[in-house]
Design an enzyme around this catalytic site. Sequence first.
Site, PDB file in Angstrom:
ATOM      1  N   GLU A 214     -57.298 -31.417  91.297  1.00  0.00           N
ATOM      2  CA  GLU A 214     -56.711 -29.885  91.358  1.00  0.00           C
ATOM      3  C   GLU A 214     -57.829 -30.084  89.670  1.00  0.00           C
ATOM      4  OE1 GLU A 214     -54.928 -28.427  92.451  1.00  0.00           O
ATOM      5  OE2 GLU A 214     -53.317 -29.446  93.800  1.00  0.00           O
ATOM      6  N   CYS A 248     -55.988 -23.593  83.951  1.00  0.00           N
ATOM      7  CA  CYS A 248     -57.371 -23.687  84.705  1.00  0.00           C
ATOM      8  C   CYS A 248     -57.116 -22.236  85.767  1.00  0.00           C
ATOM      9  CB  CYS A 248     -57.291 -24.987  85.277  1.00  0.00           C
ATOM     10  SG  CYS A 248     -55.104 -25.091  86.121  1.00  0.00           S
TER      11      CYS A 248
END
Length: 473
Positions: A214, A248
Amino acid sequence: MATLVSTIPKVRDALRATFRSGLTRPITWRQHQLYQLARMAQNERELICDALKKDLGKPKTEVLMAEVGSVIERAVKSAEHLPEWAKTEYPKVADWQKSWKPTLYKAPRGTVLIISPWNYPMILTFQPLIGAIAAGCTAVLKPSELVPTFSQLLEEIVPKYLDPNMCRVVNGAVPETSKLLELQWDHIFYTGNGRVARIIATAAAKHLTPLTLELGGKSPVIIDSAYDIDLAAKRILWGKCNNAGQICVAPDYVLVQRGKQDELVKAFQKHYNAFFPEGALDSPLFGSIVSDLHHKRLTSLLSRTKGKVVLQGRADAARRRLEPTIVMDVADGDSLLEEEIFGPILPIVPVDSFKQAINFVNARPHPLVLYAFSDNEGVKQQLVSETQSGGIVFNDTFQQVAVNELPFAGVGESGYGNQVMKHTYDTFTQLRSSIDMPKEAEPYLAIRYPPHSEEAVKALTAAVYTRIPPSRL
């Protein structure tokens, strides 16, 4: 305090022994551990908030909403749904194969390693663990050394709630992580940046260990000139301000048609003043930058930009504070487009057409998420068809992470593999295929044994002569 490097292989071996003992297999045992995880988050929330305030300057409300609350909700819901998720499946097959009892067992992958980042250390540590527990795995948690107070807290509270034979915390930095990566794991789940991901992927390849990565990247925002510019600015700024842009899925840069740039800037200034009437520098509602190094990196990016700063965020290096900063007229090749910003700086890139905006996005690595503001269904479909990203979000930012039923995932440079609720369970679960051939099937299997008669060959190769329907373009 760092975990002794010499003890790390023993930790892995002990967890592997637990897995092989079958302790984690019963559904009721897994449910209890999930409820215990929820109790830990709920009971220890004040300590968690204090730790993240000390490490990151995170506002308490933000921690409770985005980290503690999410862990509690997803742990409880995963426990509730687990009996359904874990059911053995019996796929529908052709009549002549039914007696073989084709079956799909849901098998845990084994002993797994979860390496989590500093920016949202609570949810990004325990969201993968929720899936690992639900699947029946044992796990090592390696939290980030950049949040030392929180990481030490985990080492203290995790064994009070979770079975230490199932889950252990390993603290430390490069030496400890390197030792972890020397070992064989049944799955590695890493959340962080692409540079470290390449190191982890290289280490995993030595053991053919499956990975979930991720990552992040520069998540763009495209604004359709016909959309409500004021509302777009409000929602973009809110998404950028979460954890001071250190997430993110933060909007990284904005693409807007040149004639709408000034209107967008004014809207950003308006909503910034509404969010932070006294500015964000001393606001308890706005977080700090994680480290001196990251603060210097961000101020360096700003010092080198050729764009025009139109919302000048104040900086306080001693306290690692940096207010939201908006920069307009940013062109390709600018310092603010070199790397993922991961901070409260938002460049605006003017374009001359919507197609130019799409081309700008496509010329760069695939982002974790593409944000777009438009009421035009044709425009939305064009973006779906002509771009690639882990996710695509229309008319908002950040809020997609609240939808438990949607997988969170990247593509290409932004990572691979899925998480959130059942998607995390599936990540840590092997679909184990099975058939059970009855003795009574032997007469029907006779044609497979050599030597083959002409009739047997015809039957065995029948698929070669399947009729293919006509088609044309």
